[in-house]
Scaffold this motif. Structure first.
Motif, PDB file in Angstrom:
ATOM      1  N   SER A  30      -5.922   3.564  -4.807  1.00 40.80           N
ATOM      2  CA  SER A  30      -4.984   3.948  -3.423  1.00 40.80           C
ATOM      3  C   SER A  30      -4.209   3.877  -3.227  1.00 40.80           C
ATOM      4  O   SER A  30      -4.890   1.746  -3.953  1.00 40.80           O
ATOM      5  N   GLY A  31      -3.085   2.781  -2.593  1.00 38.10           N
ATOM      6  CA  GLY A  31      -2.193   2.076  -2.234  1.00 38.10           C
ATOM      7  C   GLY A  31      -2.739   1.196  -1.722  1.00 38.10           C
ATOM      8  O   GLY A  31      -2.667  -0.209  -1.844  1.00 38.10           O
ATOM      9  N   THR A  51       2.803   1.388  -3.448  1.00 37.44           N
ATOM     10  CA  THR A  51       2.008   2.034  -4.839  1.00 37.44           C
ATOM     11  C   THR A  51       0.744   3.099  -4.181  1.00 37.44           C
ATOM     12  O   THR A  51       0.793   3.687  -5.636  1.00 37.44           O
ATOM     13  N   GLU A  52       1.233   3.835  -3.270  1.00 33.90           N
ATOM     14  CA  GLU A  52       0.454   5.342  -2.535  1.00 33.90           C
ATOM     15  C   GLU A  52       0.449   6.401  -4.339  1.00 33.90           C
ATOM     16  O   GLU A  52       1.625   6.503  -4.466  1.00 33.90           O
ATOM     17  N   ALA A  63       0.703  -0.958   0.201  1.00 30.86           N
ATOM     18  CA  ALA A  63      -0.241   0.576  -0.143  1.00 30.86           C
ATOM     19  C   ALA A  63       0.854   1.093  -0.123  1.00 30.86           C
ATOM     20  O   ALA A  63       0.713   2.046  -1.025  1.00 30.86           O
ATOM     21  N   ASP A  64       1.708   1.462   0.842  1.00 36.08           N
ATOM     22  CA  ASP A  64       2.975   2.139   0.643  1.00 36.08           C
ATOM     23  C   ASP A  64       3.850   3.017  -0.721  1.00 36.08           C
ATOM     24  O   ASP A  64       4.020   4.096  -1.055  1.00 36.08           O
TER      25      ASP A  64
END
Length: 213
Positions: free
Chosen positions: A175-176, A167-168, A164-165
């Motif tokens: 979103s990520g 690919t944000e 998540a971080d």
């Protein structure tokens, strides 16, 4: 030495390894997506209250609870492999609705879908592990099966949080957190497909004398 031989037999049995991986990714989904990413997406994307989030999680858990017994019966009647892929597809749809949804009602629909999917697929790995347990070694077999699940519990939040971080901001509309959830969904489909294709069906068979073959 007998315990070591049992562990070796289990870990060199392709069907048990596939079932272990399925268990890992199911638990990975529960802790990583449902309990970690979903609250973040629900509150960050929609700004919903803690009460609404609690209602969503209750919806998922309730659908799961209602399906445990019917899903177990279905697994016995139709076979272990038969329910794996449909359950994974429904889970993918639910996770995708969370990742891409833009309204509360889409999230609640995704919750119902996720509840159905995980409710259907949930009993299968445990039934498979019980089928594959050598005589007198059910406890060890189930402990090893659960170890795969615990690995999913431990690494799910960490891996999905990292994705998540990382690919944000890459995609404008996703979103990520959404990308991480989609990664989880695709991982589940991949493992479920491998089980459906390569695992040996055990429903209705007598318990094996040995897992070495």
């Amino acid at each position: 030495f007998r315990d070591l031989r049992t562990l070796k037999a289990l870990l060199t049995n392709p069907t048990f390894v596939l079932v272990g991986l399925l268990t890992l990714v199911v638990f990975f989904t529960r802790m990583g997506s449902r309990h970690t990413l979903l609250p973040l997406i629900f509150t960050a994307s929609l700004g919903m209250s803690a009460t609404q989030l609690g209602l969503l999680l209750t919806t998922i858990a309730t659908v799961n609870l209602l399906l445990v017994v019917p899903a177990g019966s279905l697994t016995d009647r139709l076979g272990r492999k038969t329910v794996v892929l449909p359950g994974a597809v429904l889970t993918l749809l639910g996770l995708s609705m969370f990742a891409l949804g833009q309204s509360v009602w889409v999230f609640y629909a995704g919750g119902v879908m996720l509840g159905i999917g995980t409710g259907v697929i949930g009993p299968t790995p445990a039934a498979y592990a019980g089928d594959l347990a050598p005589p007198g070694k059910t406890g060890m077999t189930m402990a090893l099966y659960r170890t795969f699940g615990d690995l999913g519990f431990v690494f799910g939040p960490v891996i999905l949080g990292f994705i998540a971080d990382a690919t944000e901001g890459i995609f404008e509309r996703v979103s990520g957190l959404g990308i991480a959830m989609l990664f989880n969904a695709l991982s589940l489909i991949l493992v479920a497909s491998l089980v459906a294709i390569a695992a040996v069906e055990t429903a209705g068979r007598s318990r094996p004398r040995s897992l070495g073959g």
